[in-house]
Design a protein around this motif. Structure first.
Motif, short mmCIF file in Angstrom:
data_model
loop_
_atom_site.label_atom_id
_atom_site.label_comp_id
_atom_site.label_asym_id
_atom_site.label_seq_id
_atom_site.Cartn_x
_atom_site.Cartn_y
_atom_site.Cartn_z
N GLU A 266 39.41 30.89 39.05
CA GLU A 266 39.42 31.06 37.60
C GLU A 266 39.17 29.77 36.83
OE1 GLU A 266 43.18 32.68 36.62
OE2 GLU A 266 44.35 30.92 37.26
N THR A 267 39.10 28.62 37.53
CA THR A 267 38.90 27.35 36.82
C THR A 267 37.70 26.56 37.34
OG1 THR A 267 40.40 26.21 38.34
CG2 THR A 267 41.37 27.12 36.32
N HIS A 268 36.83 27.21 38.14
CA HIS A 268 35.69 26.46 38.68
C HIS A 268 34.65 27.40 39.28
CE1 HIS A 268 38.44 27.01 42.14
NE2 HIS A 268 37.32 27.10 42.85
N PHE A 269 33.48 26.83 39.53
CA PHE A 269 32.46 27.51 40.34
C PHE A 269 32.64 27.05 41.78
CE2 PHE A 269 29.50 26.97 36.46
CZ PHE A 269 29.81 28.23 35.97
N HIS A 270 32.68 28.01 42.70
CA HIS A 270 32.60 27.66 44.12
C HIS A 270 31.16 27.88 44.54
CE1 HIS A 270 33.48 27.56 48.47
NE2 HIS A 270 32.56 28.52 48.53
N LEU A 271 30.52 26.82 45.05
CA LEU A 271 29.12 26.87 45.46
C LEU A 271 29.01 26.42 46.91
CD1 LEU A 271 27.75 24.95 42.33
CD2 LEU A 271 27.97 27.43 42.57
N ASP A 272 28.40 27.22 47.77
CA ASP A 272 28.24 26.77 49.15
C ASP A 272 26.91 27.24 49.72
OD1 ASP A 272 28.42 29.20 50.81
OD2 ASP A 272 30.53 29.28 50.29
N VAL A 273 26.55 26.64 50.86
CA VAL A 273 25.25 26.89 51.48
C VAL A 273 25.39 27.47 52.88
CG1 VAL A 273 24.02 25.14 50.15
CG2 VAL A 273 25.15 24.49 52.29
N ILE A 274 26.42 28.28 53.10
CA ILE A 274 26.59 28.90 54.40
C ILE A 274 25.38 29.76 54.73
CG2 ILE A 274 27.81 30.87 53.39
CD1 ILE A 274 29.39 31.15 55.95
N GLU A 275 24.95 29.72 56.00
CA GLU A 275 23.78 30.50 56.41
C GLU A 275 24.22 31.90 56.83
OE1 GLU A 275 21.45 28.57 59.34
OE2 GLU A 275 21.14 26.74 58.15
N ARG A 276 23.53 32.92 56.30
CA ARG A 276 23.82 34.30 56.64
C ARG A 276 22.56 34.95 57.19
NH1 ARG A 276 26.52 33.98 51.53
NH2 ARG A 276 28.79 34.08 51.78
N LYS A 277 22.75 36.01 57.95
CA LYS A 277 21.62 36.72 58.55
C LYS A 277 20.78 37.37 57.45
CE LYS A 277 23.96 37.79 62.91
NZ LYS A 277 24.43 38.86 63.81
N GLY A 278 19.47 37.30 57.63
CA GLY A 278 18.56 37.95 56.71
C GLY A 278 18.47 37.30 55.34
N GLY A 279 19.00 36.07 55.21
CA GLY A 279 18.94 35.42 53.90
C GLY A 279 19.86 36.03 52.86
N TYR A 280 20.90 36.76 53.32
CA TYR A 280 21.83 37.43 52.40
C TYR A 280 22.61 36.41 51.59
CZ TYR A 280 25.93 40.06 50.88
OH TYR A 280 26.94 40.64 50.13
N ARG A 281 22.82 36.71 50.28
CA ARG A 281 23.57 35.82 49.40
C ARG A 281 24.68 36.61 48.72
NH1 ARG A 281 19.84 30.99 47.25
NH2 ARG A 281 18.64 30.76 49.16
N TYR A 282 25.81 35.93 48.53
CA TYR A 282 26.97 36.55 47.90
C TYR A 282 27.24 35.82 46.59
CZ TYR A 282 31.64 38.56 47.39
OH TYR A 282 32.73 39.24 46.93
N CYS A 283 26.99 36.50 45.48
CA CYS A 283 27.12 35.87 44.17
C CYS A 283 27.92 36.78 43.25
CB CYS A 283 25.74 35.60 43.57
SG CYS A 283 24.67 34.60 44.64
N HIS A 284 29.08 36.29 42.77
CA HIS A 284 29.95 37.06 41.89
C HIS A 284 30.52 36.17 40.80
CE1 HIS A 284 30.36 41.02 43.94
NE2 HIS A 284 29.91 40.32 44.97
#
Length: 284
Positions: A266-284
Motif C-alpha cells: 500500500e505504500t510502494h510499487f513492487h517491480l521485479d524481473v522474475i522469468e516466467r514460462k511463455g513470457g507471462y507477466r503479473y501486473c496488479h
C-alpha cells in the motif's frame, strides 16, 4: 373331450425348432466362464494369463504405500511439508549463476543509457539468498538519483532505467509540468534476504535474488514529493500520473504490484524481473 388332447401335442414339436436358438447362448457364456476342459479353445487360455499379469505388477507397487498410488514410491518432502509451508532454510535453495556474456551485454546497455553504477563482489548470504554478479546503482538515469543507492542485478537496473526514461519522465511532464523535472527516485527495498511479504514460510522473495526493487516516491525540482499510495479514486493529475506509471511498469517488469494489489504494497510499487514460462507477466 378328445379335442383338448391334441393341443399339447402340437406345442411339443415347436420345441425342437427352438433348439438351434440357444446355440448362441453358450457362445456368450464361454468368455464369461473359464472352460479349461475344452481343448479347441486355446486362444481363450492365453488371454486369461495376460489379464492376470498386470495384477501382480500393480500389487507390487500398491502394498508398500497403498494410499499413495503411483506416487507412493517417491519420498515425501522434508518434514512432510509442502514447499509453501517450508522455511527458507528447509528449501535448500542455491544462487542462480549468471553468464559473463549476458552480464557484459547488460552493463553495456546501462552505460549507453547513462546509468551510474559499480560492480560489487558476489553476495552469498546462505539459503539461496544472494546475487552472482551484483551491481550498485546510484543514478538510474543521468541527473536522477536513486535514494538510497540500490544493490540489484543488472537486468533489474536496466528495466528500471528504461521505465523511468520512457514512461515515468514523459508522464510526469504531461501531468505535473509545474513541478519541473524529477530529480530523485526513492526506493524502499532492493536486495534483501527474506521470503515473500516477509513471511516465515513460503516462496523466496525476488528481493533475495536481486530481481526486485520497491519504489516509494518521486522527488521533483518543485513542490511536494509524489508518494506512492492508493490513488484508484484520485481524480487529480497526480492520481493520473501514478496510475499511468504503474500500468506502464508492466512493459518493462514481469511483476508489478501497486497499492491497489494488497495491504503489503500500500505504500510502494513492487517491480521485479522474475522469468516466467511463455513470457507471462503479473501486473496488479
Amino acid at each position: 373331450m378328445t379335442a383338448p388332447a391334441p393341443l399339447p401335442e402340437k406345442t411339443e414339436p415347436p420345441a425342437p425348432d427352438d433348439v438351434p436358438a440357444p446355440q448362441p447362448k453358450p457362445d456368450v457364456k464361454e468368455p464369461e466362464a473359464p472352460a479349461p476342459e475344452q481343448p479347441p479353445a486355446p486362444p481363450t487360455e492365453p488371454a486369461k494369463p495376460e489379464r492376470s499379469k498386470p495384477e501382480p505388477a500393480e500389487s507390487m507397487q500398491g502394498p508398500p504405500l497403498p494410499p499413495g498410488g503411483l506416487k507412493s514410491p517417491q519420498p515425501p518432502a522434508e518434514d512432510d511439508k509442502p514447499p509453501a509451508e517450508q522455511t527458507l532454510e528447509e528449501q535448500h535453495l542455491t544462487i542462480e549463476p549468471e553468464s559473463d556474456a549476458d552480464h557484459a551485454e547488460c552493463t553495456a546497455a546501462l552505460q549507453a543509457l547513462g546509468v551510474v553504477f559499480k560492480d560489487t563482489p558476489r553476495i552469498d548470504d546462505g539459503n539461496g539468498c544472494g546475487i552472482d554478479k551484483p551491481i550498485i546503482v546510484s543514478e538510474p538515469l543521468p541527473g536522477i538519483k536513486l535514494k538510497p543507492e540500490a544493490t540489484i542485478r543488472c537486468p533489474t537496473a536496466l528495466a528500471l532505467a528504461r521505465w523511468i526514461k520512457e514512461s515515468v519522465i514523459p508522464a510526469a511532464a504531461a501531468a505535473l509540468p509545474e513541478q519541473g523535472r524529477i530529480t530523485s527516485v526513492n526506493q524502499a527495498t532492493a536486495y534483501m534476504c527474506r521470503l515473500r511479504n516477509n513471511g516465515e514460510t513460503g516462496k523466496i522473495s525476488e528481493h533475495a535474488r536481486g530481481n526486485a526493487i520497491d519504489i516509494a516516491s518521486f522527488h521533483f525540482e518543485k513542490g511536494e514529493d509524489v508518494a506512492v499510495r492508493s490513488r484508484r479514486e484520485d481524480p487529480t493529475l497526480t492520481g493520473a500520473f501514478q496510475r499511468t506509471v504503474s500500468a506502464a511498469g508492466c512493459l518493462y517488469f514481469t511483476t508489478v504490484l501497486d497499492p491497489e494489489s494488497d495491504a503489503a504494497h500500500e505504500t510502494h510499487f513492487h517491480l521485479d524481473v522474475i522469468e516466467r514460462k511463455g513470457g507471462y507477466r503479473y501486473c496488479h
